[in-house]
Design an enzyme around this catalytic site. Structure first.
Site, PDB file in Angstrom:
ATOM      1  N   ASP A 152     116.344   4.147 124.595  1.00 23.39           N
ATOM      2  CA  ASP A 152     116.344   5.553 124.176  1.00 23.39           C
ATOM      3  C   ASP A 152     115.336   5.840 123.072  1.00 23.39           C
ATOM      4  O   ASP A 152     115.050   6.990 122.771  1.00 23.39           O
ATOM      5  CB  ASP A 152     117.730   5.911 123.631  1.00 23.39           C
ATOM      6  CG  ASP A 152     118.639   6.502 124.689  1.00 23.39           C
ATOM      7  OD1 ASP A 152     118.117   7.038 125.677  1.00 23.39           O
ATOM      8  OD2 ASP A 152     119.865   6.427 124.517  1.00 23.39           O
TER       9      ASP A 152
HETATM   10  C1  GLC Z   1     122.399   3.072 123.158  1.00 23.72           C
HETATM   11  C2  GLC Z   1     122.612   4.034 124.307  1.00 23.72           C
HETATM   12  C3  GLC Z   1     122.055   3.493 125.602  1.00 23.72           C
HETATM   13  C4  GLC Z   1     120.677   2.990 125.409  1.00 23.72           C
HETATM   14  C5  GLC Z   1     120.593   1.994 124.267  1.00 23.72           C
HETATM   15  C6  GLC Z   1     119.186   1.546 123.984  1.00 23.72           C
HETATM   16  O1  GLC Z   1     123.271   2.003 123.287  1.00 23.72           O
HETATM   17  O2  GLC Z   1     123.959   4.345 124.469  1.00 23.72           O
HETATM   18  O3  GLC Z   1     122.077   4.479 126.589  1.00 23.72           O
HETATM   19  O4  GLC Z   1     120.265   2.410 126.612  1.00 23.72           O
HETATM   20  O5  GLC Z   1     121.096   2.590 123.107  1.00 23.72           O
HETATM   21  O6  GLC Z   1     118.438   2.523 123.368  1.00 23.72           O
HETATM   22  C1  GLC Z   2     119.719   6.486 118.638  1.00 25.03           C
HETATM   23  C2  GLC Z   2     120.008   5.019 118.767  1.00 25.03           C
HETATM   24  C3  GLC Z   2     120.060   4.563 120.176  1.00 25.03           C
HETATM   25  C4  GLC Z   2     120.889   5.492 121.002  1.00 25.03           C
HETATM   26  C5  GLC Z   2     120.426   6.934 120.840  1.00 25.03           C
HETATM   27  C6  GLC Z   2     121.326   7.827 121.651  1.00 25.03           C
HETATM   28  O1  GLC Z   2     118.422   6.748 118.964  1.00 25.03           O
HETATM   29  O2  GLC Z   2     119.088   4.215 118.093  1.00 25.03           O
HETATM   30  O3  GLC Z   2     120.593   3.256 120.212  1.00 25.03           O
HETATM   31  O4  GLC Z   2     120.816   5.134 122.336  1.00 25.03           O
HETATM   32  O5  GLC Z   2     120.480   7.287 119.495  1.00 25.03           O
HETATM   33  O6  GLC Z   2     121.293   9.139 121.308  1.00 25.03           O
END
Ligand code: GLC
Ligand code: GLC
Length: 827
Positions: free
Chosen positions: A490
């Protein structure tokens, strides 16, 4: 340092001191009513949706961190010292206890403590099928004299919408309403207008008093640690008018020497029919006719015991679906108990409510929920089916998906929107896993709308076809999939270019998105397209049986698409020693030797090898060796190296984190099982299991002061080697790590995996393991599997009920067969 121990026979973790490094929590409830509960009884409860139907208030990021919960105060009415009151859960009074123990079990928590000869045990749980929680307090007077005790309960009501509750004070300080009738406290804020639900808080005993107004109970300028009412021993019998409604009962008990007494509290949620809210109808008084029978039932100790046994056997039945016995206790404990339990919690909560997720911020993630399903599908196939259909109904006609949806409404969430280009592909993996587990090809025929719009229904299979097509319609300059707002990571926001503080990295897009590409999505696409091909092949061969209403593209279409994408990856995504990560908006490579920072990333190594790339020609091993050299640490495998030392406008949030944390080179545990699976794919069982143990919470139990999070569940993140606190875990419970580790250990290391045609057994276990056993329910049949090693390789030889079979897939038995015994020899 250890703060407790595992009691595997009871499926409990036993915490021996209230002063754990962080609150160590558990979850109550498994259907509609849920609660979070810490080892000192902190936490809160809600009905279905942690944001919109919050029953009790909890202040995140508080001081102390965990303040507010299901509190009980005991007051020794004859003691004269100033510390005559205490909390049997230690918090909030923090009066020293003579003994303390908290047992977190499957859906329940029991806190046991002693002070000055008064022993107390509080059992907290939610009965199956009910929207209420029980706190059963058992008091024993171990003194040789009589004891005169006062018991005060305490919860703080939330005014339902947790977001509004914590911000809209000018309104909320005037709307709080309660009723206290026959010693039951009812919280009915907004019941007079558009709500038809209320909360109740009841006690099995005749009350000596009660309170419903917070400051009358606490006293102005005082906190939960020393309420005025507890100090004086006199409830104020307050009725809340606005301000902060609470619930507190006062029970007075005399206990003879050696005497024991049970006191039951129940906190619940109840809905009335819209046209029968009031009694009498023209009044503003809650109609209690439907709630009273529930109340009186659960205020009886025998019913509480029965309900508790019901909960226990519910979990026994669930967990018995898959049990293993291996030479490694951490493997057994996680597979048999805690990892399976955690996958169920992620089923219930997605990423909404934990001690790190406020229950306000996020709904159910499309990508997250599809992956979570991989871990629990064998436990609750019917609910997995429903989840798949809910998820698919939020898909868009383009094949894209809302990134999140709200569980209460099951509608896509417009604030976050769509455009995370990996999202739809996970649906293919989830559906394939479901059909392999259940054989329910009928689900593919279920009509499912797009964006929940009536009239747009199409068989579920069509949704899968559109998921695949979504990627093919969005290829970039190198023929790799366009990344959109982000892929699985993300925080890799290649089209964001945000330079204003406070902008959301996930929803800000300053580029047209026609250049930046993801090797990760390419690998995921290969995996999903191969799944689609296999699924389609089975659908083709069953066409007459399941009465399909849709036109199939031949399975070869998907195989061709997969193989074209593979060639593209080898051309544009292979760096010589590992897979590259992406191309940015300038068309520059990321995750390559050419980069100064972010030269190698974990995600494409995992996903590409899982998709089969390089498995036959040594390149997969090469990529995994690079992972070992550049990314592996004793605490797990970090996400990338070198960490980003500064903010890169063109990379986005990933470079916003200090080095070693979260996506910026933290050990983002979700990705580690992909490497385990990849290692298993190339036949390296020692390495696969070694990585498994590095992040296995039970194996890390002895590192309590470093790890800090619960030793019974996975955390999302462990600080990486660039961090000052390398080895420290954060964000426990709600993480895709739960499902993926479960898949990695059970399906790829132990090698027991469902296929369309039967149960496959293909272990890739450590060389030192001479044997293991497993018992697995699959499509209504119990498989008792004994595996023995007679050589150093991974070749299997299988006998089913004494007959040798070809290959490693045990064919589905005749319908009347319910038990199968399988002997496997590994050579
Ligand atoms: C968080 C989110 C997931 C994403 C991950 C890596 O765990 O819930 O959807 O893949 O971060 O950014
Ligand atoms: C933030 C976190 C990531 C997550 C995302 C979801 O960027 O670092 O882990 O997946 O929020 O909104």
């Amino acid at each position: 340092m250890r703060y407790g121990h595992f009691d595997d026979a009871n499926r409990e973790y036993v915490i021996e001191t209230p002063e754990t490094p962080l609150p160590w929590i558990n979850y109550l409830g498994s259907e509609s009513y849920f609660g979070l509960i810490s080892n000192t009884a902190g936490g809160y409860s809600f009905y279905k949706d942690a944001r919109l139907r919050r029953l009790t208030r909890y202040r995140y990021n508080n001081t102390p961190l965990d303040m507010g919960g299901r509190y009980i105060y005991l007051r020794d009415n004859t003691a004269s010292d100033s510390a005559r009151a205490w909390s049997p859960s230690w918090m909030p009074a923090r009066t020293p206890l003579d003994s303390y123990e908290c047992r977190h079990g499957m859906g329940y928590t029991i806190i046991h403590s002693k002070r000055n000869g008064i022993e107390s045990q509080t059992r907290y749980f939610v009965p199956m099928g009910e929207n209420l929680e029980i706190w059963e307090l058992t008091l024993t007077n171990q003194r040789d004299t009589a004891a005169d005790l006062s018991i005060f309960s305490a919860i703080e009501f939330n005014l339902w919408d947790a977001m509004d509750d914590s911000t809209n004070f000018q309104r909320n300080y005037s709307i709080g309403q309660v009723e206290v009738v026959d010693d039951v406290i009812y919280h009915k804020t907004e019941y007079r207008e558009r709500r038809d639900h209320f909360a109740y808080f009841a006690c099995s005993e005749k009350l000596a008093g009660f309170d419903t107004q917070r400051e009358s109970f606490l006293g102005s300028y005082r906190g939960w640690e020393d309420p005025k009412v507890v100090e004086t021993g006199q409830s104020a019998n307050s009725i809340a008018h606005g301000w902060q409604p609470i619930g507190s009962h006062h029970v007075r008990v005399q206990l003879q020497a050696g005497e024991q007494k049970k006191i039951i509290f129940i906190l619940g949620y109840h809905e009335n029919p819209k046209d029968a809210k009031f009694d009498p109808p023209e009044s503003q008084v809650i109609n209690k006719r439907t709630v009273l029978p529930i109340l009186s039932k659960y205020l009886k100790a025998a019913e509480v015991d029965k309900a508790f046994e019901g909960l226990r056997s519910h979990w026994t039945n669930l967990l018995n679906k898959f049990q293993v016995h291996t030479p490694d206790e951490h493997t057994d404990r996680m597979v048999n108990i805690w990892n399976a339990y955690q996958t169920m919690i992620t089923f219930n909560m997605s990423r909404s409510a934990s001690y790190f997720e406020s229950g306000i911020g996020r709904g159910m993630g499309f990508r997250d929920s599809n992956q979570d399903l991989l871990g629990f599908v064998h436990l609750i196939p019917e609910r997995a089916r429903e989840r798949i259909l809910d998820l698919a109904a939020t898909q868009l006609e383009t094949g894209g998906a809302y990134h999140q949806y709200q569980p209460l409404t099951k509608r896509g969430n417009n604030d976050v929107g769509s455009g995370f280009n990996d999202d739809p592909l996970w649906l293919v993996l989830a559906v394939a896993a479901y059909v392999k587990e259940t054989g329910d090809f009928g689900i593919l025929n279920e009509p499912v709308p797009y964006d929940n719009k009536p009239g747009t229904e199409e068989p579920l299979y069509g949704h899968l076809a559109r998921s695949i097509q979504y990627t093919l319609d969005r290829l970039g300059p190198n023929g790799l999939p366009l990344i959109g707002r982000a892929d699985w990571n993300d925080c890799l926001n290649l089209n964001c270019f945000s330079d204003s503080p406070g902008q959301s990295f996930q929803t800000t897009t300053n580029k047209d998105g026609k250049v930046a590409e993801s090797v990760f999505i390419a690998g995921l696409f290969v995996l999903a397209a191969k799944e689609m091909a296999e699924l389609t092949k089975h659908v083709e061969s069953r066409k007459s049986k399941v009465n399909l209403t849709f036109d199939l593209r031949p399975s070869t279409y998907y195989l061709d698409a997969a193989s074209t994408m593979e060639s593209t990856i080898w051309k544009a995504g292979w760096d010589g020693e590992w897979f590259r990560r992406a191309y940015d908006d300038f068309g520059h490579v990321l995750g390559s030797k050419e980069n100064e920072e972010g030269r190698i990333f974990i995600e494409p190594q995992g996903i590409c090898v899982m998709a089969g790339l390089g498995v036959d020609d040594g390149r997969a091993e090469k990529a995994l060796d690079s992972v070992n050299v550049h990314l592996a640490t004793p605490h797990g495998v970090v996400l990338q190296q070198p960490a980003f030392s500064k903010y890169y406008l063109h990379l986005g949030e990933i470079s916003s984190y200090p080095p070693g944390y979260k996506e910026n080179a933290g050990i983002f545990c979700h990705t580690n099982p992909w490497i385990m699976i990849a290692e298993a794919k190339v036949g390296r069982g020692d390495k696969a299991h070694d990585y498994y143990l590095r992040i296995n919470p039970s194996a890390r139990e002895g590192l309590g002061d470093l790890h800090r999070c619960e030793p019974y569940v996975y955390a999302q993140m462990i600080a990486g080697k660039d961090a000052a606190t390398h080895g420290e875990a954060k964000n426990s419970w709600l993480t895709g790590t739960a499902a993926w580790n479960y898949v990695a250990i059970t399906q790829w290391i132990l090698g027991i995996r469902p296929t369309y045609d039967g149960l496959q057994v293909s272990p890739v276990v450590p060389g030192t393991w001479s044997q293991f056993e497993a018992s697995r329910e699959f499509r209504g049949v119990r498989y008792s599997i004994k595996v023995e090693r007679s050589g150093a390789g991974n070749q299997v030889h299988i006998e089913v009920d004494g007959n040798v079979i070809e290959g490693n897939v045990i064919p589905l038995p005749a319908e009347n067969v319910k038990d199968i015994s399988v002997r496997v020899t590994i050579k």
